[in-house]
Design a protein around this motif. Structure first.
Motif, mmCIF file in Angstrom:
data_model
loop_
_atom_site.group_PDB
_atom_site.id
_atom_site.type_symbol
_atom_site.label_atom_id
_atom_site.label_comp_id
_atom_site.label_asym_id
_atom_site.label_seq_id
_atom_site.Cartn_x
_atom_site.Cartn_y
_atom_site.Cartn_z
ATOM 1 N N LEU A 134 -9.747 -1.667 -0.954
ATOM 2 C CA LEU A 134 -8.944 -2.057 0.197
ATOM 3 C C LEU A 134 -7.532 -1.492 0.088
ATOM 4 O O LEU A 134 -6.950 -1.033 1.083
ATOM 5 C CB LEU A 134 -8.906 -3.588 0.312
ATOM 6 N N GLN A 135 -6.978 -1.511 -1.127
ATOM 7 C CA GLN A 135 -5.664 -0.922 -1.366
ATOM 8 C C GLN A 135 -5.681 0.574 -1.047
ATOM 9 O O GLN A 135 -4.764 1.101 -0.405
ATOM 10 C CB GLN A 135 -5.278 -1.146 -2.834
ATOM 11 N N MET A 136 -6.736 1.272 -1.465
ATOM 12 C CA MET A 136 -6.851 2.706 -1.185
ATOM 13 C C MET A 136 -6.988 2.958 0.318
ATOM 14 O O MET A 136 -6.435 3.934 0.850
ATOM 15 C CB MET A 136 -8.049 3.280 -1.942
ATOM 16 N N LEU A 139 -3.692 2.810 2.049
ATOM 17 C CA LEU A 139 -2.928 4.036 1.841
ATOM 18 C C LEU A 139 -3.500 5.204 2.647
ATOM 19 O O LEU A 139 -2.774 6.125 3.005
ATOM 20 C CB LEU A 139 -2.917 4.393 0.348
ATOM 21 N N GLU A 140 -4.832 5.161 2.923
ATOM 22 C CA GLU A 140 -5.491 6.199 3.728
ATOM 23 C C GLU A 140 -6.297 5.532 4.842
ATOM 24 O O GLU A 140 -7.526 5.424 4.761
ATOM 25 C CB GLU A 140 -6.427 7.039 2.857
ATOM 26 N N PRO A 141 -5.644 5.054 5.913
ATOM 27 C CA PRO A 141 -6.331 4.283 6.963
ATOM 28 C C PRO A 141 -7.432 5.042 7.689
ATOM 29 O O PRO A 141 -8.269 4.425 8.357
ATOM 30 C CB PRO A 141 -5.190 3.914 7.929
ATOM 31 N N THR A 142 -7.433 6.364 7.599
ATOM 32 C CA THR A 142 -8.465 7.144 8.302
ATOM 33 C C THR A 142 -9.756 7.277 7.497
ATOM 34 O O THR A 142 -10.772 7.745 8.039
ATOM 35 C CB THR A 142 -7.919 8.548 8.617
ATOM 36 N N ASN A 143 -9.746 6.894 6.238
ATOM 37 C CA ASN A 143 -10.917 7.030 5.369
ATOM 38 C C ASN A 143 -11.801 5.781 5.502
ATOM 39 O O ASN A 143 -11.603 4.786 4.807
ATOM 40 C CB ASN A 143 -10.489 7.238 3.924
ATOM 41 N N ILE A 144 -12.764 5.836 6.414
ATOM 42 C CA ILE A 144 -13.618 4.681 6.698
ATOM 43 C C ILE A 144 -14.526 4.357 5.512
ATOM 44 O O ILE A 144 -14.929 3.199 5.322
ATOM 45 C CB ILE A 144 -14.466 4.944 7.968
ATOM 46 N N ILE A 315 -2.003 -10.700 -6.200
ATOM 47 C CA ILE A 315 -2.557 -9.574 -5.440
ATOM 48 C C ILE A 315 -1.715 -9.238 -4.216
ATOM 49 O O ILE A 315 -1.852 -8.139 -3.669
ATOM 50 C CB ILE A 315 -4.016 -9.847 -5.005
ATOM 51 N N THR A 316 -0.818 -10.151 -3.793
ATOM 52 C CA THR A 316 0.003 -9.839 -2.612
ATOM 53 C C THR A 316 0.935 -8.661 -2.883
ATOM 54 O O THR A 316 1.318 -7.957 -1.943
ATOM 55 C CB THR A 316 0.835 -11.062 -2.188
ATOM 56 N N GLY A 317 1.319 -8.436 -4.154
ATOM 57 C CA GLY A 317 2.180 -7.296 -4.465
ATOM 58 C C GLY A 317 1.503 -5.981 -4.107
ATOM 59 O O GLY A 317 2.105 -5.100 -3.468
ATOM 60 N N SER A 318 0.231 -5.846 -4.478
ATOM 61 C CA SER A 318 -0.491 -4.610 -4.168
ATOM 62 C C SER A 318 -0.749 -4.492 -2.668
ATOM 63 O O SER A 318 -0.672 -3.402 -2.095
ATOM 64 C CB SER A 318 -1.812 -4.559 -4.946
ATOM 65 N N PHE A 319 -1.039 -5.620 -2.005
ATOM 66 C CA PHE A 319 -1.261 -5.569 -0.559
ATOM 67 C C PHE A 319 0.017 -5.170 0.178
ATOM 68 O O PHE A 319 -0.019 -4.392 1.136
ATOM 69 C CB PHE A 319 -1.760 -6.917 -0.042
ATOM 70 N N ALA A 320 1.162 -5.723 -0.263
ATOM 71 C CA ALA A 320 2.436 -5.378 0.383
ATOM 72 C C ALA A 320 2.741 -3.894 0.218
ATOM 73 O O ALA A 320 3.180 -3.226 1.164
ATOM 74 C CB ALA A 320 3.559 -6.223 -0.208
ATOM 75 N N ALA A 321 2.495 -3.362 -0.989
ATOM 76 C CA ALA A 321 2.742 -1.937 -1.231
ATOM 77 C C ALA A 321 1.806 -1.074 -0.394
ATOM 78 O O ALA A 321 2.234 -0.075 0.216
ATOM 79 C CB ALA A 321 2.564 -1.633 -2.720
ATOM 80 N N GLY A 322 0.526 -1.450 -0.329
ATOM 81 C CA GLY A 322 -0.435 -0.649 0.417
ATOM 82 C C GLY A 322 -0.245 -0.745 1.916
ATOM 83 O O GLY A 322 -0.371 0.258 2.635
ATOM 84 N N ALA A 323 0.070 -1.959 2.412
ATOM 85 C CA ALA A 323 0.171 -2.156 3.853
ATOM 86 C C ALA A 323 1.393 -1.487 4.450
ATOM 87 O O ALA A 323 1.338 -0.957 5.573
ATOM 88 C CB ALA A 323 0.192 -3.656 4.161
ATOM 89 N N PHE A 324 2.514 -1.491 3.734
ATOM 90 C CA PHE A 324 3.767 -1.024 4.318
ATOM 91 C C PHE A 324 4.278 0.288 3.749
ATOM 92 O O PHE A 324 5.222 0.866 4.284
ATOM 93 C CB PHE A 324 4.855 -2.095 4.133
ATOM 94 N N GLY A 325 3.665 0.762 2.653
ATOM 95 C CA GLY A 325 4.182 1.952 1.994
ATOM 96 C C GLY A 325 4.249 3.169 2.905
ATOM 97 O O GLY A 325 5.270 3.874 2.952
ATOM 98 N N SER A 326 3.182 3.442 3.664
ATOM 99 C CA SER A 326 3.154 4.630 4.515
ATOM 100 C C SER A 326 4.047 4.475 5.754
ATOM 101 O O SER A 326 4.460 5.465 6.355
ATOM 102 C CB SER A 326 1.715 4.919 4.955
#
Length: 380
Positions: A134-136, A139-144, A315-326
């Protein structure tokens, strides 16, 4: 603590990168064992009316660590190589282990938890895999494919929960107050981790603050949190829902002001005020939040439930980084994008609004429980 000491000692002499990662993972396992034990000790050594006070001082200790840790790390790195950090960590952990050995009773309760101590491998590994994929995907929302794989991991998790050794505590799905607390802590820590991850970079890249000035603001925030921890703990014991709601209100006000600074408004005093609001809000929110979650679970399953509760925070740390990083990064430069930061602050306001809804749900659940007890007494 023994495992933590061992992993730090090995990493203090490790030169092989993958070996270093392996023993860092062992250190993470040690952390996962320590945190639920701390919460269980608080439950068994403090009466219910003093649990908030205990969590208040626990938060103050963490605030002190955020002040001392970076400063001590900087001094060590100035004089020695980075391996010395792990040697110092091992020494501090060894001192803590010795104090715990002397001060903590071997047995804290006569109640035995139900079930065995088998490790839920299927559920644990599927959760880990699902979070990674989910984290990946974030970071790559187009990769279904990544999203589909994350859902497959969820299916394996459901299968693991149907086995004899589930990860989730017995009765978890029927514990409405704890479920509500889990949703709330996820929303709150998404906001906290988002601001912690991107706030300093925002001050540096958008407002061109030097690093030492940013450090002073964070230092003052931690000091104020430590000073107010006792008051926050007492408020959590007397009025837990009001203390939690007030704390979230202060944090929300701080985020609104932080959003205004993304439109070019702000001075050093305004930023200092904003970070103080957010820090004080967090100081008053967490003791009450932890107390409500702790007292909603069966005593003999405290470690199992609160371990899950802490896992959600982590786990919220990884979600925050993945959700908002891009969103907030400008074209691969590693610098903060003002427009993305504004959007991120709007989302944080929405997350805190959702957390407020859980407080209202908690108030309703408390009233419903009181009415049920009253009806039971009348019936008797």
């Amino acid at each position: 603590m023994s495992l933590f000491v061992l992993s730090c000692l090995i990493n203090s002499v490790m030169t092989y990168w993958y070996g270093f990662l392996f023993f860092q993972s062992i250190q993470a396992v040690a952390d996962a064992m320590i945190v639920p034990a701390i919460v269980t000790l608080i439950r068994h050594h403090f009466p219910d009316e003093r649990v908030g006070w205990a969590f208040g001082w626990f938060s103050a200790t963490l605030s002190l660590a955020t002040i001392v840790g970076p400063a001590l790390g900087g001094l060590i790195l100035k004089a020695y190589e980075w391996h010395a950090l792990f040697l110092v960590l091992a020494i501090l952990a060894l001192i803590s282990l010795m104090l715990g050995w002397i001060r903590i009773p071997v047995q804290t309760t006569c109640e035995k938890p139900s079930g065995g101590a088998s490790i839920p491998w299927i559920s644990s590994l599927s959760v880990l895999s699902g979070i990674i994929f989910l984290q990946m995907f974030l970071l790559e929302p187009t990769n279904i494919v990544l999203l589909v794989t994350a859902f497959l991991a969820l299916g394996v998790f459901c299968y693991g929960e149907a086995c004899r050794t589930p990860l989730l505590p017995k009765g978890f799905y029927r514990n409405a107050r704890f479920l509500n607390a889990c949703v709330r802590v996820f929303l709150i820590f998404m906001v906290i981790n988002t601001i912690s991850l991107y706030g300093p970079s925002y001050l540096r890249d958008v407002h061109h603050w030097p690093t030492d000035r940013i450090g002073w603001v964070i230092l003052v925030e931690s000091l104020i949190g430590m000073i107010l921890a006792n008051l926050a703990g007492r408020a959590a014991d007397r009025y837990p829902l009001s203390a939690m709601g007030s704390g979230m209100g202060l944090s929300l006000l701080g985020i609104v002001l932080l959003l205004l600074t993304a439109f070019g408004i702000g001075s050093i005093w305004m930023f200092l005020f904003i970070y103080l609001l957010i820090g004080v809000g967090h100081t008053f929110t967490m003791p009450a939040q932890n107390k409500i979650a702790l007292l909603s679970v069966p005593r003999q399953q405290t470690g199992n439930y609160m371990g899950l509760f802490q896992m959600i925070q982590f786990i919220t740390g990884s979600f925050a980084a993945g959700a908002f990083g891009s969103w907030v990064e400008t074209g691969g430069t590693g610098r903060i994008n003002t427009l993305g930061f504004r959007l991120m602050m709007w989302i944080c306001m929405g997350l805190l609004a959702g957390a407020f809804v859980t407080v209202l749900v908690d108030r309703y659940l408390s009233k419903w429980r009181t009415d049920q007890l009253d009806a039971f007494r009348v019936g008797r």
